[in-house]
Design a protein around this motif. Structure first.
Motif, PDB file in Angstrom:
ATOM      1  N   ILE A   6      39.693  35.427  60.393  1.00 54.13           N
ATOM      2  CA  ILE A   6      40.519  35.494  59.192  1.00 54.13           C
ATOM      3  C   ILE A   6      41.992  35.407  59.591  1.00 54.13           C
ATOM      4  N   VAL A   7      42.650  34.336  59.171  1.00 52.37           N
ATOM      5  CA  VAL A   7      44.065  34.135  59.493  1.00 52.37           C
ATOM      6  C   VAL A   7      44.863  34.341  58.209  1.00 52.37           C
ATOM      7  N   GLU A   8      45.241  35.579  57.973  1.00 52.07           N
ATOM      8  CA  GLU A   8      45.926  35.995  56.749  1.00 52.07           C
ATOM      9  C   GLU A   8      46.903  37.101  57.106  1.00 52.07           C
ATOM     10  N   ASP A   9      48.213  36.882  56.816  1.00 56.22           N
ATOM     11  CA  ASP A   9      49.211  37.865  57.219  1.00 56.22           C
ATOM     12  C   ASP A   9      49.448  38.948  56.180  1.00 56.22           C
ATOM     13  N   ASP A  10      48.919  38.794  54.982  1.00 55.63           N
ATOM     14  CA  ASP A  10      49.017  39.840  53.966  1.00 55.63           C
ATOM     15  C   ASP A  10      47.955  40.897  54.264  1.00 55.63           C
ATOM     16  N   ASP A  11      48.403  42.108  54.596  1.00 54.85           N
ATOM     17  CA  ASP A  11      47.470  43.152  55.029  1.00 54.85           C
ATOM     18  C   ASP A  11      46.429  43.496  53.965  1.00 54.85           C
ATOM     19  N   LYS A  12      46.845  43.554  52.724  1.00 55.10           N
ATOM     20  CA  LYS A  12      45.916  43.915  51.657  1.00 55.10           C
ATOM     21  C   LYS A  12      44.839  42.847  51.491  1.00 55.10           C
ATOM     22  N   TYR A  24      28.583  41.557  53.962  1.00 56.56           N
ATOM     23  CA  TYR A  24      27.456  40.620  53.978  1.00 56.56           C
ATOM     24  C   TYR A  24      27.026  40.277  55.401  1.00 56.56           C
ATOM     25  N   GLU A  25      27.312  41.196  56.322  1.00 59.86           N
ATOM     26  CA  GLU A  25      26.784  41.192  57.680  1.00 59.86           C
ATOM     27  C   GLU A  25      27.318  40.050  58.548  1.00 59.86           C
ATOM     28  N   PHE A  26      28.533  39.615  58.251  1.00 64.39           N
ATOM     29  CA  PHE A  26      29.231  38.730  59.173  1.00 64.39           C
ATOM     30  C   PHE A  26      30.091  39.580  60.096  1.00 64.39           C
ATOM     31  N   GLU A  27      30.318  39.087  61.301  1.00 64.93           N
ATOM     32  CA  GLU A  27      31.280  39.730  62.186  1.00 64.93           C
ATOM     33  C   GLU A  27      32.646  39.125  61.885  1.00 64.93           C
ATOM     34  N   ALA A  28      33.562  39.938  61.429  1.00 62.17           N
ATOM     35  CA  ALA A  28      34.861  39.420  61.000  1.00 62.17           C
ATOM     36  C   ALA A  28      35.988  39.979  61.865  1.00 62.17           C
ATOM     37  N   LYS A  29      36.958  39.124  62.139  1.00 55.30           N
ATOM     38  CA  LYS A  29      38.137  39.546  62.897  1.00 55.30           C
ATOM     39  C   LYS A  29      39.373  38.965  62.236  1.00 55.30           C
ATOM     40  N   ARG A  30      40.397  39.799  62.061  1.00 61.44           N
ATOM     41  CA  ARG A  30      41.678  39.326  61.551  1.00 61.44           C
ATOM     42  C   ARG A  30      42.592  38.930  62.707  1.00 61.44           C
ATOM     43  N   ALA A  31      43.346  37.883  62.497  1.00 60.15           N
ATOM     44  CA  ALA A  31      44.315  37.457  63.507  1.00 60.15           C
ATOM     45  C   ALA A  31      45.421  38.498  63.634  1.00 60.15           C
ATOM     46  N   ASP A  32      45.850  38.747  64.856  1.00 63.11           N
ATOM     47  CA  ASP A  32      46.927  39.702  65.120  1.00 63.11           C
ATOM     48  C   ASP A  32      48.214  39.008  65.579  1.00 63.11           C
ATOM     49  N   ASN A  33      48.052  37.976  66.380  1.00 64.38           N
ATOM     50  CA  ASN A  33      49.205  37.306  66.991  1.00 64.38           C
ATOM     51  C   ASN A  33      49.393  35.929  66.353  1.00 64.38           C
ATOM     52  N   PHE A  34      50.284  35.846  65.380  1.00 64.92           N
ATOM     53  CA  PHE A  34      50.470  34.596  64.651  1.00 64.92           C
ATOM     54  C   PHE A  34      51.334  33.586  65.410  1.00 64.92           C
ATOM     55  N   LYS A  35      51.812  33.975  66.563  1.00 65.05           N
ATOM     56  CA  LYS A  35      52.581  33.049  67.392  1.00 65.05           C
ATOM     57  C   LYS A  35      51.698  32.378  68.433  1.00 65.05           C
ATOM     58  N   LEU A  48      33.419  30.143  61.804  1.00 62.21           N
ATOM     59  CA  LEU A  48      34.138  29.674  60.614  1.00 62.21           C
ATOM     60  C   LEU A  48      35.501  30.353  60.573  1.00 62.21           C
ATOM     61  N   VAL A  49      36.496  29.627  60.029  1.00 57.70           N
ATOM     62  CA  VAL A  49      37.860  30.151  59.933  1.00 57.70           C
ATOM     63  C   VAL A  49      38.294  30.169  58.469  1.00 57.70           C
ATOM     64  N   LEU A  50      38.830  31.307  58.026  1.00 61.60           N
ATOM     65  CA  LEU A  50      39.510  31.412  56.739  1.00 61.60           C
ATOM     66  C   LEU A  50      40.998  31.389  57.035  1.00 61.60           C
ATOM     67  N   LEU A  51      41.709  30.390  56.520  1.00 60.87           N
ATOM     68  CA  LEU A  51      43.067  30.116  56.976  1.00 60.87           C
ATOM     69  C   LEU A  51      44.056  30.040  55.820  1.00 60.87           C
ATOM     70  N   ASN A  54      50.800  29.856  54.259  1.00 62.65           N
ATOM     71  CA  ASN A  54      52.089  30.500  54.544  1.00 62.65           C
ATOM     72  C   ASN A  54      51.897  31.607  55.577  1.00 62.65           C
ATOM     73  N   LEU A  55      52.322  31.335  56.794  1.00 64.17           N
ATOM     74  CA  LEU A  55      52.139  32.266  57.897  1.00 64.17           C
ATOM     75  C   LEU A  55      53.441  32.385  58.686  1.00 64.17           C
ATOM     76  N   PRO A  56      53.604  33.465  59.446  1.00 62.71           N
ATOM     77  CA  PRO A  56      54.787  33.571  60.313  1.00 62.71           C
ATOM     78  C   PRO A  56      54.766  32.496  61.405  1.00 62.71           C
ATOM     79  N   TYR A  57      55.921  32.053  61.821  1.00 63.11           N
ATOM     80  CA  TYR A  57      56.117  31.117  62.928  1.00 63.11           C
ATOM     81  C   TYR A  57      55.677  29.686  62.575  1.00 63.11           C
ATOM     82  N   TYR A  58      54.372  29.468  62.393  1.00 60.54           N
ATOM     83  CA  TYR A  58      53.851  28.139  62.084  1.00 60.54           C
ATOM     84  C   TYR A  58      52.910  28.245  60.883  1.00 60.54           C
TER      85      TYR A  58
END
Length: 236
Positions: A6-12, A24-35, A48-51, A54-58
């Motif tokens: 999950i590439v989403e910079d909005d914490d909520k 729904y029993e997927f292993e999910a990870k949020r991106a931490d380092n947007f650079k 799979l990527v949820l992208l 509008n993100l920091p840096y790029y």
């Protein structure tokens, strides 16, 4: 267990997406380092990527292109941008689908499950039953998502491969836009018709990369057709 990056910079929003995927029993990870996003992508090896765009840096378009240099993993854009051009850019930069915010979680889940089925599940298994399609020397490797023509090879995205497969299975026949949409997406009622046009354009460009020009014809008001004669002429 499928892994969702999950590439989403909005914490909520990011927290909601992560909890929904885990519910729904997927292993999910949020991106931490947007650079240095690719370091996390490579380490996590997602299915799979949820992208977001509008993100920091790029922005998300940049990261989608970077991912595509290494992987054909399904990429679903999620963004507050609702303009048609943003959706077109998402597809042109290598994305597979686009969901506007606010996010309808039931629709998101349906699209995630559908993308995973096509990439890794029963739909993928059905496609893999024949490892290669060939027409007058144009070869489509279904397991590697590659097109080959006279030793020139290009890699396809998942959607490009599905389109190429549909055309090669029915040369010289008109394939209706509705049929092509259904081969790419489960929930076609939510797909902008222009998205299909963009994907077909991308496939045409990939064919041109290996030396095949004007093979996919637009049949106004009906759909598209793979002109087998064009392949015969090139081969001759």
């Amino acid at each position: 267990m499928y892994r969702i990056f999950i590439v989403e910079d909005d914490d909520k929003i990011g927290a909601v997406l992560k909890s929904t995927m885990e519910k729904y029993e997927f292993e999910a990870k949020r991106a931490d380092n947007f650079k240095e996003l690719m370091l996390e992508f490579t380490a996590f090896e997602p299915h799979l990527v949820l992208l977001d765009i509008n993100l920091p840096y790029y922005d998300g378009f940049y990261w989608c292109r970077q991912i595509r240099t290494r992987s054909n993993v399904p990429i679903l854009f999620i963004s507050a941008r609702e303009g048609e051009m943003d959706q077109v850019m998402a597809i042109e930069n290598g994305g597979d689908d686009y969901l506007p915010k606010p996010i309808h979680l039931d629709l998101l889940l349906a699209k995630v499950k559908g993308a995973l089925r096509r990439a890794y599940g029963e739909y993928a298994a059905a496609s893999a039953s024949s490892a290669e399609l060939e027409l007058y020397g144009l070869r489509l490797n279904l397991s590697r998502n590659e097109l080959d023509w006279r030793g020139q090879r290009t890699e396809l995205t998942k959607n490009e491969r599905l389109l190429a497969e549909a055309f090669l299975k029915r040369p010289d026949e008109i394939v209706a836009r509705e049929q092509l949409l259904e081969s790419l997406w489960d929930d076609v009622q939510f797909v902008d018709d222009n998205t299909l046009t963009v994907n077909v354009t991308r496939l045409r460009k990939k064919l041109e990369e290996v030396g095949v020009n004007k093979a996919i014809e637009t049949v106004r008001g009906q759909g598209y057709r793979l002109n087998a004669e064009a392949l015969r002429e090139v081969r001759a």
